[in-house]
Design a protein around this motif. Structure first.
Motif, PDB file in Angstrom:
ATOM      1  N   CYS A   1       0.852  -1.195   0.000  1.00 59.39           N
ATOM      2  CA  CYS A   1       0.000   0.000   0.000  1.00 59.39           C
ATOM      3  C   CYS A   1       0.886   1.241   0.000  1.00 59.39           C
ATOM      4  CB  CYS A   1      -0.914  -0.007   1.230  1.00 59.39           C
ATOM      5  SG  CYS A   1      -2.110   1.356   1.254  1.00 59.39           S
ATOM      6  N   ASP A   2       0.389   2.313  -0.637  1.00 58.21           N
ATOM      7  CA  ASP A   2       1.163   3.549  -0.723  1.00 58.21           C
ATOM      8  C   ASP A   2       0.508   4.698   0.030  1.00 58.21           C
ATOM      9  OD1 ASP A   2      -1.023   3.840  -2.328  1.00 58.21           O
ATOM     10  OD2 ASP A   2       0.074   4.563  -4.096  1.00 58.21           O
ATOM     11  N   LEU A   3      -0.413   4.385   0.965  1.00 55.81           N
ATOM     12  CA  LEU A   3      -1.016   5.462   1.747  1.00 55.81           C
ATOM     13  C   LEU A   3       0.074   6.148   2.565  1.00 55.81           C
ATOM     14  CD1 LEU A   3      -3.774   6.758   2.656  1.00 55.81           C
ATOM     15  CD2 LEU A   3      -3.590   5.283   4.672  1.00 55.81           C
ATOM     16  N   PRO A   4       0.199   7.483   2.461  1.00 55.55           N
ATOM     17  CA  PRO A   4       1.262   8.172   3.204  1.00 55.55           C
ATOM     18  C   PRO A   4       0.973   8.169   4.709  1.00 55.55           C
ATOM     19  CG  PRO A   4      -0.154   9.758   2.107  1.00 55.55           C
ATOM     20  CD  PRO A   4      -0.592   8.407   1.625  1.00 55.55           C
ATOM     21  N   TYR A   5       1.970   8.601   5.467  1.00 50.86           N
ATOM     22  CA  TYR A   5       1.788   8.724   6.908  1.00 50.86           C
ATOM     23  C   TYR A   5       0.809   9.860   7.199  1.00 50.86           C
ATOM     24  CZ  TYR A   5       5.855   5.672   7.295  1.00 50.86           C
ATOM     25  OH  TYR A   5       6.719   4.622   7.195  1.00 50.86           O
ATOM     26  N   LEU A   6      -0.103   9.614   8.172  1.00 52.43           N
ATOM     27  CA  LEU A   6      -1.156  10.578   8.483  1.00 52.43           C
ATOM     28  C   LEU A   6      -0.928  11.134   9.879  1.00 52.43           C
ATOM     29  CD1 LEU A   6      -4.213   8.440   7.274  1.00 52.43           C
ATOM     30  CD2 LEU A   6      -2.738   9.945   5.912  1.00 52.43           C
ATOM     31  N   PRO A   7      -0.683  12.426  10.035  1.00 55.45           N
ATOM     32  CA  PRO A   7      -0.515  13.008  11.369  1.00 55.45           C
ATOM     33  C   PRO A   7      -1.777  12.781  12.214  1.00 55.45           C
ATOM     34  CG  PRO A   7       0.204  14.545   9.675  1.00 55.45           C
ATOM     35  CD  PRO A   7      -0.487  13.425   8.965  1.00 55.45           C
ATOM     36  N   ILE A   8      -1.573  12.365  13.442  1.00 54.22           N
ATOM     37  CA  ILE A   8      -2.707  12.012  14.290  1.00 54.22           C
ATOM     38  C   ILE A   8      -3.643  13.195  14.495  1.00 54.22           C
ATOM     39  CG2 ILE A   8      -3.231  11.615  16.744  1.00 54.22           C
ATOM     40  CD1 ILE A   8      -1.456   9.284  16.756  1.00 54.22           C
ATOM     41  N   ALA A   9      -3.104  14.384  14.666  1.00 52.85           N
ATOM     42  CA  ALA A   9      -3.958  15.551  14.909  1.00 52.85           C
ATOM     43  C   ALA A   9      -4.906  15.787  13.733  1.00 52.85           C
ATOM     44  CB  ALA A   9      -3.097  16.787  15.162  1.00 52.85           C
ATOM     45  N   ARG A  10      -4.442  15.587  12.501  1.00 52.72           N
ATOM     46  CA  ARG A  10      -5.287  15.815  11.327  1.00 52.72           C
ATOM     47  C   ARG A  10      -6.297  14.676  11.162  1.00 52.72           C
ATOM     48  NH1 ARG A  10      -2.368  18.517   6.287  1.00 52.72           N
ATOM     49  NH2 ARG A  10      -4.589  18.952   5.972  1.00 52.72           N
ATOM     50  N   VAL A  11      -5.927  13.462  11.575  1.00 49.64           N
ATOM     51  CA  VAL A  11      -6.885  12.358  11.560  1.00 49.64           C
ATOM     52  C   VAL A  11      -8.013  12.635  12.551  1.00 49.64           C
ATOM     53  CG1 VAL A  11      -7.188   9.905  12.115  1.00 49.64           C
ATOM     54  CG2 VAL A  11      -5.200  10.662  10.791  1.00 49.64           C
ATOM     55  N   GLU A  12      -7.652  13.114  13.747  1.00 49.49           N
ATOM     56  CA  GLU A  12      -8.669  13.450  14.741  1.00 49.49           C
ATOM     57  C   GLU A  12      -9.621  14.523  14.210  1.00 49.49           C
ATOM     58  OE1 GLU A  12      -6.397  14.652  18.072  1.00 49.49           O
ATOM     59  OE2 GLU A  12      -5.939  12.614  18.755  1.00 49.49           O
ATOM     60  N   ALA A  13      -9.073  15.535  13.552  1.00 52.05           N
ATOM     61  CA  ALA A  13      -9.910  16.618  13.025  1.00 52.05           C
ATOM     62  C   ALA A  13     -10.853  16.096  11.946  1.00 52.05           C
ATOM     63  CB  ALA A  13      -9.029  17.733  12.485  1.00 52.05           C
ATOM     64  N   ALA A  14     -10.366  15.194  11.093  1.00 51.50           N
ATOM     65  CA  ALA A  14     -11.218  14.633  10.036  1.00 51.50           C
ATOM     66  C   ALA A  14     -12.350  13.802  10.616  1.00 51.50           C
ATOM     67  CB  ALA A  14     -10.366  13.797   9.079  1.00 51.50           C
ATOM     68  N   VAL A  15     -12.082  13.083  11.704  1.00 46.75           N
ATOM     69  CA  VAL A  15     -13.136  12.293  12.343  1.00 46.75           C
ATOM     70  C   VAL A  15     -14.196  13.216  12.944  1.00 46.75           C
ATOM     71  CG1 VAL A  15     -13.646  10.701  14.238  1.00 46.75           C
ATOM     72  CG2 VAL A  15     -11.666  10.297  12.768  1.00 46.75           C
ATOM     73  N   ILE A  16     -13.768  14.305  13.553  1.00 46.98           N
ATOM     74  CA  ILE A  16     -14.730  15.275  14.092  1.00 46.98           C
ATOM     75  C   ILE A  16     -15.617  15.811  12.970  1.00 46.98           C
ATOM     76  CG2 ILE A  16     -14.954  17.542  15.165  1.00 46.98           C
ATOM     77  CD1 ILE A  16     -12.462  16.935  16.787  1.00 46.98           C
ATOM     78  N   ASP A  17     -15.027  16.150  11.820  1.00 43.08           N
ATOM     79  CA  ASP A  17     -15.814  16.621  10.684  1.00 43.08           C
ATOM     80  C   ASP A  17     -16.810  15.556  10.239  1.00 43.08           C
ATOM     81  OD1 ASP A  17     -14.421  18.993  10.720  1.00 43.08           O
ATOM     82  OD2 ASP A  17     -13.019  18.418   9.132  1.00 43.08           O
ATOM     83  N   ASN A  18     -16.400  14.308  10.267  1.00 46.22           N
ATOM     84  CA  ASN A  18     -17.270  13.222   9.795  1.00 46.22           C
ATOM     85  C   ASN A  18     -18.489  13.040  10.689  1.00 46.22           C
ATOM     86  OD1 ASN A  18     -17.677  10.961   7.880  1.00 46.22           O
ATOM     87  ND2 ASN A  18     -17.445   9.692   9.715  1.00 46.22           N
TER      88      ASN A  18
ATOM     89  N   ASP B   1     -26.872  16.460  17.576  1.00 47.60           N
ATOM     90  CA  ASP B   1     -25.630  17.155  17.232  1.00 47.60           C
ATOM     91  C   ASP B   1     -24.447  16.321  17.734  1.00 47.60           C
ATOM     92  OD1 ASP B   1     -23.649  18.845  16.531  1.00 47.60           O
ATOM     93  OD2 ASP B   1     -24.398  20.590  17.618  1.00 47.60           O
ATOM     94  N   PRO B   2     -24.211  15.170  17.113  1.00 43.12           N
ATOM     95  CA  PRO B   2     -23.121  14.300  17.581  1.00 43.12           C
ATOM     96  C   PRO B   2     -21.748  14.921  17.413  1.00 43.12           C
ATOM     97  CG  PRO B   2     -24.001  13.524  15.488  1.00 43.12           C
ATOM     98  CD  PRO B   2     -24.918  14.611  15.942  1.00 43.12           C
ATOM     99  N   GLN B   3     -21.592  15.836  16.460  1.00 36.14           N
ATOM    100  CA  GLN B   3     -20.278  16.441  16.253  1.00 36.14           C
ATOM    101  C   GLN B   3     -19.868  17.276  17.466  1.00 36.14           C
ATOM    102  OE1 GLN B   3     -19.758  19.700  13.427  1.00 36.14           O
ATOM    103  NE2 GLN B   3     -18.017  18.594  12.521  1.00 36.14           N
ATOM    104  N   GLU B   4     -20.794  18.082  17.964  1.00 36.09           N
ATOM    105  CA  GLU B   4     -20.475  18.899  19.128  1.00 36.09           C
ATOM    106  C   GLU B   4     -20.233  18.029  20.364  1.00 36.09           C
ATOM    107  OE1 GLU B   4     -19.697  22.286  21.409  1.00 36.09           O
ATOM    108  OE2 GLU B   4     -19.716  21.892  19.245  1.00 36.09           O
ATOM    109  N   LEU B   5     -21.029  16.979  20.511  1.00 35.28           N
ATOM    110  CA  LEU B   5     -20.841  16.052  21.620  1.00 35.28           C
ATOM    111  C   LEU B   5     -19.456  15.424  21.561  1.00 35.28           C
ATOM    112  CD1 LEU B   5     -22.109  14.430  24.009  1.00 35.28           C
ATOM    113  CD2 LEU B   5     -22.822  12.751  22.305  1.00 35.28           C
ATOM    114  N   TYR B   6     -19.049  14.991  20.371  1.00 33.39           N
ATOM    115  CA  TYR B   6     -17.754  14.341  20.187  1.00 33.39           C
ATOM    116  C   TYR B   6     -16.614  15.331  20.406  1.00 33.39           C
ATOM    117  CZ  TYR B   6     -14.304  11.211  18.048  1.00 33.39           C
ATOM    118  OH  TYR B   6     -13.220  10.409  17.812  1.00 33.39           O
ATOM    119  N   ARG B   7     -16.788  16.548  19.929  1.00 35.81           N
ATOM    120  CA  ARG B   7     -15.731  17.551  20.053  1.00 35.81           C
ATOM    121  C   ARG B   7     -15.424  17.841  21.517  1.00 35.81           C
ATOM    122  NH1 ARG B   7     -17.783  21.239  17.078  1.00 35.81           N
ATOM    123  NH2 ARG B   7     -16.455  20.986  15.231  1.00 35.81           N
ATOM    124  N   ARG B   8     -16.433  17.813  22.357  1.00 37.66           N
ATOM    125  CA  ARG B   8     -16.254  18.202  23.753  1.00 37.66           C
ATOM    126  C   ARG B   8     -15.958  17.018  24.665  1.00 37.66           C
ATOM    127  NH1 ARG B   8     -21.650  21.481  24.684  1.00 37.66           N
ATOM    128  NH2 ARG B   8     -20.799  21.658  26.794  1.00 37.66           N
TER     129      ARG B   8
END
Length: 599
Positions: free
Chosen positions: A346-363, A469-476
């Motif tokens: 697989c050629d998926l690049p390394y993903l910084p954890i902070a940006r992965v966390e932010a993407a999950v919050i958006d999801n 509003d699961p996003q706000e719940l998850y963020r906090r």
């Protein structure tokens, strides 16, 4: 008086040499006196020394084997060492034992040893038995060896039978597992050996089951929590204050049905007389958790993160793992990387954890439910509760009929126990299955349906509140709170990366929320479909749009990260593994499925 054996190629000498061999069957026979050897070993030594003096022989070596059975020589290293020295030195005249039973309780081993001793020119002298190097002496020795073997086997069979009867009556045999103590009680003037709950370790063992059932603890974290609470193994000479429980011991503990109050004999379970430490509901939930983690491959690492086990690679469908990196300035950075990258697949690049966390919050914004849909579902739940109330009596009748059928099946299987023409292991397995099902139905019959349905409805209504509003719940939420929500809402979250960085390419909703969220995503055109993730389960697109609705019932100033994240009635269902929900979760899921299908 024993006759001196024929000497084989040894120089004539009037000085006789002897080995002495001492043995007791169990360690308990050693630890019975102020003398560290107990009573039996010194008594054997004294009698052997007197016999050696009568023979005019010097004991040049003593071989002591404490706590060893004489049924075979395989488990007696000291005996094997003595025989090896006899064959090597060939300068010993006698082997002195207190009784032949100390040397053998197996007639075959006795015959082999007699042959080897004669080959070495050594005579076996038993202090308590008739000994003579003649045909009569051989006959007596052979008879004694056969009697010793018979006594050993008969005694073992008698003990096994009595221990089996004790188990059938609910008693416990052997050393009690951690959380219990072997005690002696006086009953009607008799001393009874039984098992009682350890007042120190018992509550901690119960805590181990309850904590693991939440789904927020792995083995390492659970051991740390139990050690902090004071759980230690029993003291030993090497570890006077005990040690922390090991990984293997913890796994065995969490699978041990003894803590349910059950004892077993040859695969058949019986109700024990000891007090259970765990309820059937908690024990079943722990087994589901163990099975789901083994199947899902959740593994603990030194670098822990709340998204581990949830995030997957969208390109090759392998799990993402955490790794640590260090910059040229010495700063540490953590990344997610695809397991397929290790395998050059697989050629998926390394993903910084902070940006992965932010993407999950958006999801999380993509699983919010509109207010009108939540209102319709709430109304439908009320209708379903009214409909199910009328079915309660009919269901109870059906459960009673099933219990009667299981009772008849159990009677038929019990008639086959002990029949050599039937496979006993299969009969035991079928009996256990029948009894487990009967216990489950009995608990279902004793439970009141109305409160259970009310609790399931409350679970669903609270779930609808979370989906406002699961996003706000998850963020906090804190890390453990986020992990609980991830497990409740998602089976997998698939990641990819482009020039802008990592993003959620698709996800799989958990069975609990899929009926609710899937329709909303399809109607909004946000769904990518199962083919997008290459999985049979639904895989749906994420979104970076922020939510516009506040979380109902949660005040920003009073939000508590872990203890206030989920209500008590949701704790077990939402903190459980995605593929295994609790009793309330299953009832809530049934209501969700019905409500989601209603017009």
């Amino acid at each position: 008086m024993a006759q001196i054996p024929r000497q084989h190629d040894r120089p004539a000498s009037t000085h006789k040499r002897a080995f002495s061999y001492l043995r007791v069957s169990s360690a308990g026979q050693v630890n019975t006196d102020y003398d560290p050897e107990g009573i039996s070993l010194p008594a054997q030594r004294s009698a052997i020394q007197r016999r050696a003096a009568e023979l005019g022989a010097e004991i040049v070596a003593e071989f002591v084997e404490p706590g060893r059975s004489a049924t075979t020589v395989d488990g007696r290293p000291v005996f094997r060492e003595m025989m090896a020295r006899l064959k090597a030195e060939k300068s010993v005249d006698y082997v002195l034992v207190y009784a032949r039973s100390r040397l053998h309780r197996n007639s075959i081993d006795a015959a082999i040893t007699k042959r080897d001793l004669r080959s070495a020119g050594v005579t076996l002298i038993s202090v308590m038995d008739y000994t003579e190097d003649s045909a009569i002496g051989d006959l007596v020795a052979t008879v004694l060896d056969g009697v010793n073997e018979y006594q050993s086997r008969a005694s073992g069979a008698d003990i096994a039978y009595k221990m089996g009867q004790k188990i059938i009556r609910g008693g416990s045999v052997g050393r009690a597992p951690i959380g219990y103590l072997n005690v002696r009680e006086t009953f009607e003037g008799r001393e009874v050996r039984t098992v009682a709950v350890d007042p120190v370790r018992g509550p901690l063992v119960r805590m181990a089951f309850e904590l693991y059932a939440t789904g927020t603890y792995g083995f390492h974290a659970l051991i740390a929590a139990l050690s902090d609470a004071g759980l230690r193994t029993r003291p030993t000479k090497r570890f006077p204050i005990g040690t922390s429980i090991s990984l293997n011991s913890l796994g065995n503990l969490l699978r041990d049905r003894y803590y349910l109050g059950l004892v077993s004999l040859r695969g058949v379970e019986y109700q024990g007389r000891h007090e259970p430490l765990v309820s059937p509901e908690v024990f079943d939930r722990v087994q589901q958790m163990l099975e789901s983690r083994r199947a899902g491959g959740v593994r603990e690492r030194t670098h822990n993160h709340y998204l581990k086990g949830v995030v997957w690679c969208h390109r090759c469908k392998r799990r993402l793992m955490v790794m640590r990196g260090k910059s040229h300035t010495g700063d540490l950075h953590f990344y997610y990387f695809c397991r397929g990258r290790q395998q050059h697949a697989c050629d998926l690049p390394y993903l910084p954890i902070a940006r992965v966390e932010a993407a999950v919050i958006d999801n999380y914004a993509t699983i919010a439910l509109p207010a009108d849909l939540r209102d319709n579902l709430t109304s439908r739940v009320g209708e379903l509760l009214a409909e199910s109330a009328g079915m309660s009596a009919e269901l109870r009748t059906q459960v009673k009929d099933q219990l009667a059928t299981l009772d008849r099946q159990e009677d038929r299987f019990l008639d086959l126990v002990g029949d050599p023409d039937w496979p006993q292991d299969k009969i035991a397995a079928r009996l256990r299955k029948v009894r487990d099902e009967r216990d489950r139905l009995a608990r279902q019959l004793n439970d009141s349906d109305a409160p259970r349905l009310d609790e399931a409805a409350e679970t669903m209504l609270y779930l609808l509140g979370l989906l406002a509003d699961p996003q706000e719940l998850y963020r906090r939420a804190g890390q453990q709170g986020r992990r609980a929500l991830d497990q409740a809402f998602f089976a997998k979250i698939y990641f990819d990366s482009d020039d802008d960085g990592p993003y959620v390419a698709a996800d799989e909703l958990s069975d609990l929320v899929f009926p609710l969220v899937n329709e909303v995503r399809n109607d909004s055109g946000g769904a990518m479909g199962a083919a997008a993730a290459g999985e049979p389960s639904p895989a749906l697109a994420g979104s970076s749009k922020p939510p516009l609705v506040e979380v109902p019932g949660i005040e920003p100033g009073s939000f508590v990260v872990l203890s206030g994240l989920l209500r008590a009635q949701l704790t077990m269902s939402l903190l459980g593994p995605p593929t295994h929900v609790s009793k309330f979760g299953r009832r809530a899921q049934s209501l969700i499925n019905l409500a989601a299908r209603s017009p």
